[in-house]
Enzyme design. Sequence first.
Site, PDB file in Angstrom:
ATOM      1  N   CYS A   1       5.060  24.596  10.006  1.00  0.00           N
ATOM      2  CA  CYS A   1       5.901  24.666  11.199  1.00  0.00           C
ATOM      3  C   CYS A   1       7.375  24.771  10.787  1.00  0.00           C
ATOM      4  O   CYS A   1       7.729  24.620   9.609  1.00  0.00           O
ATOM      5  CB  CYS A   1       5.678  23.436  12.087  1.00  0.00           C
ATOM      6  SG  CYS A   1       6.543  21.964  11.527  1.00  0.00           S
TER       7      CYS A   1
ATOM      8  N   CYS B   1       8.936  21.692   9.024  1.00  0.00           N
ATOM      9  CA  CYS B   1       8.474  21.566   7.630  1.00  0.00           C
ATOM     10  C   CYS B   1       9.123  22.636   6.755  1.00  0.00           C
ATOM     11  O   CYS B   1       9.435  22.378   5.589  1.00  0.00           O
ATOM     12  CB  CYS B   1       6.953  21.650   7.566  1.00  0.00           C
ATOM     13  SG  CYS B   1       6.172  20.178   8.262  1.00  0.00           S
TER      14      CYS B   1
ATOM     15  N   GLU C   1       2.694  18.411   5.618  1.00  0.00           N
ATOM     16  CA  GLU C   1       3.584  18.865   4.548  1.00  0.00           C
ATOM     17  C   GLU C   1       4.694  17.862   4.306  1.00  0.00           C
ATOM     18  O   GLU C   1       5.047  17.544   3.173  1.00  0.00           O
ATOM     19  CB  GLU C   1       4.219  20.219   4.898  1.00  0.00           C
ATOM     20  CG  GLU C   1       3.235  21.323   5.204  1.00  0.00           C
ATOM     21  CD  GLU C   1       2.921  21.416   6.683  1.00  0.00           C
ATOM     22  OE1 GLU C   1       2.455  20.414   7.264  1.00  0.00           O
ATOM     23  OE2 GLU C   1       3.126  22.486   7.254  1.00  0.00           O
TER      24      GLU C   1
ATOM     25  N   CYS D   1       4.167  15.821  10.169  1.00  0.00           N
ATOM     26  CA  CYS D   1       3.236  16.845   9.684  1.00  0.00           C
ATOM     27  C   CYS D   1       2.753  16.522   8.275  1.00  0.00           C
ATOM     28  O   CYS D   1       3.408  15.786   7.523  1.00  0.00           O
ATOM     29  CB  CYS D   1       3.918  18.207   9.646  1.00  0.00           C
ATOM     30  SG  CYS D   1       4.260  18.924  11.253  1.00  0.00           S
TER      31      CYS D   1
ATOM     32  N   ASN E   1      -1.355  14.970   8.485  1.00  0.00           N
ATOM     33  CA  ASN E   1      -0.543  14.756   9.679  1.00  0.00           C
ATOM     34  C   ASN E   1      -0.844  13.379  10.258  1.00  0.00           C
ATOM     35  O   ASN E   1      -1.983  12.900  10.241  1.00  0.00           O
ATOM     36  CB  ASN E   1      -0.739  15.869  10.716  1.00  0.00           C
ATOM     37  CG  ASN E   1      -2.175  16.168  11.082  1.00  0.00           C
ATOM     38  OD1 ASN E   1      -3.087  16.033  10.265  1.00  0.00           O
ATOM     39  ND2 ASN E   1      -2.389  16.589  12.303  1.00  0.00           N
ATOM     40  N   ILE E   2       0.227  12.746  10.727  1.00  0.00           N
ATOM     41  CA  ILE E   2       0.139  11.389  11.269  1.00  0.00           C
ATOM     42  C   ILE E   2       0.785  11.416  12.647  1.00  0.00           C
ATOM     43  O   ILE E   2       2.008  11.529  12.765  1.00  0.00           O
ATOM     44  CB  ILE E   2       0.857  10.383  10.339  1.00  0.00           C
ATOM     45  CG1 ILE E   2       0.278  10.453   8.920  1.00  0.00           C
ATOM     46  CG2 ILE E   2       0.740   8.972  10.915  1.00  0.00           C
ATOM     47  CD1 ILE E   2       1.084   9.690   7.865  1.00  0.00           C
ATOM     48  N   GLU E   3      -0.067  11.382  13.673  1.00  0.00           N
ATOM     49  CA  GLU E   3       0.445  11.531  15.036  1.00  0.00           C
ATOM     50  C   GLU E   3       0.880  10.194  15.624  1.00  0.00           C
ATOM     51  O   GLU E   3       0.671   9.129  15.021  1.00  0.00           O
ATOM     52  CB  GLU E   3      -0.633  12.211  15.896  1.00  0.00           C
ATOM     53  CG  GLU E   3      -0.950  13.606  15.372  1.00  0.00           C
ATOM     54  CD  GLU E   3      -1.893  14.397  16.231  1.00  0.00           C
ATOM     55  OE1 GLU E   3      -2.567  13.814  17.110  1.00  0.00           O
ATOM     56  OE2 GLU E   3      -1.957  15.633  16.023  1.00  0.00           O
TER      57      GLU E   3
HETATM   58  N1  THU Z   1       0.920  20.047  12.002  1.00  0.00           N
HETATM   59  C1  THU Z   1       1.082  19.847  10.650  1.00  0.00           C
HETATM   60  O1  THU Z   1       0.664  18.814  10.109  1.00  0.00           O
HETATM   61  N2  THU Z   1       1.707  20.809   9.940  1.00  0.00           N
HETATM   62  C2  THU Z   1       2.196  21.973  10.467  1.00  0.00           C
HETATM   63  O2  THU Z   1       2.880  22.714   9.777  1.00  0.00           O
HETATM   64  C3  THU Z   1       1.861  22.334  11.838  1.00  0.00           C
HETATM   65  C4  THU Z   1       1.417  21.215  12.695  1.00  0.00           C
HETATM   66  C5  THU Z   1       0.263  19.012  12.787  1.00  0.00           C
HETATM   67  C6  THU Z   1       1.184  18.262  13.719  1.00  0.00           C
HETATM   68  C7  THU Z   1       0.220  17.780  14.791  1.00  0.00           C
HETATM   69  O3  THU Z   1      -0.342  16.554  14.361  1.00  0.00           O
HETATM   70  C8  THU Z   1      -0.879  18.831  14.799  1.00  0.00           C
HETATM   71  O4  THU Z   1      -0.747  19.571  13.601  1.00  0.00           O
HETATM   72  C9  THU Z   1      -0.816  19.782  15.978  1.00  0.00           C
HETATM   73  O5  THU Z   1       0.437  20.359  16.091  1.00  0.00           O
END
Ligand code: THU
Length: 129
Positions: free
Chosen positions: A86, A89, A55, A53, A42-44
């Site tokens: 999520c 994804c 995935e 996310c 995940n890259i915020e």
């Molecule tokens: N996140 C994912 O990378 N994949 C998911 O399916 C659920 C959420 C990440 C997004 C965010 O950076 C962190 O988890 C919290 O939501």
Amino acid sequence: MTDQELIKVAEKYRGYAYNPYSHFAVGAAVLTKKGNVYGGCNIENSSYPVTNCAERTAIFKAVSEGEREIEAIALTADTDGPCAPCGACRQVIAEFRIPKIIMSNLKGDTRVVTLEELLPFAFSPEDLT
Ligand code: THU
């Protein structure tokens, strides 16, 4: 490649998570029909909804390398049970018709589901025709 091996790749990429806002790290890995593996994290973003996310990072890496046939995706995070993708994804997983979704967590719990189980009644490319 076994499910466990794909989970191991997802765990490795979880270590690359850029998560300064949530501090929640997710790793993913896809296995393509050609036998290649692409990992993602995940890259915020400070503009929170722009976050990508794990995935989608892994899937987009494969697709941007010309690989659209993906046999499986694994994901992992430090969750109580196996970490589930999520909704956004799930829609991307459906777009590329990834038939096997391997959910896992750091404790070694795993759950494998089909695309149909993950996203029933999916909106699909056929709906546009
Ligand atoms: N996140 C994912 O990378 N994949 C998911 O399916 C659920 C959420 C990440 C997004 C965010 O950076 C962190 O988890 C919290 O939501």
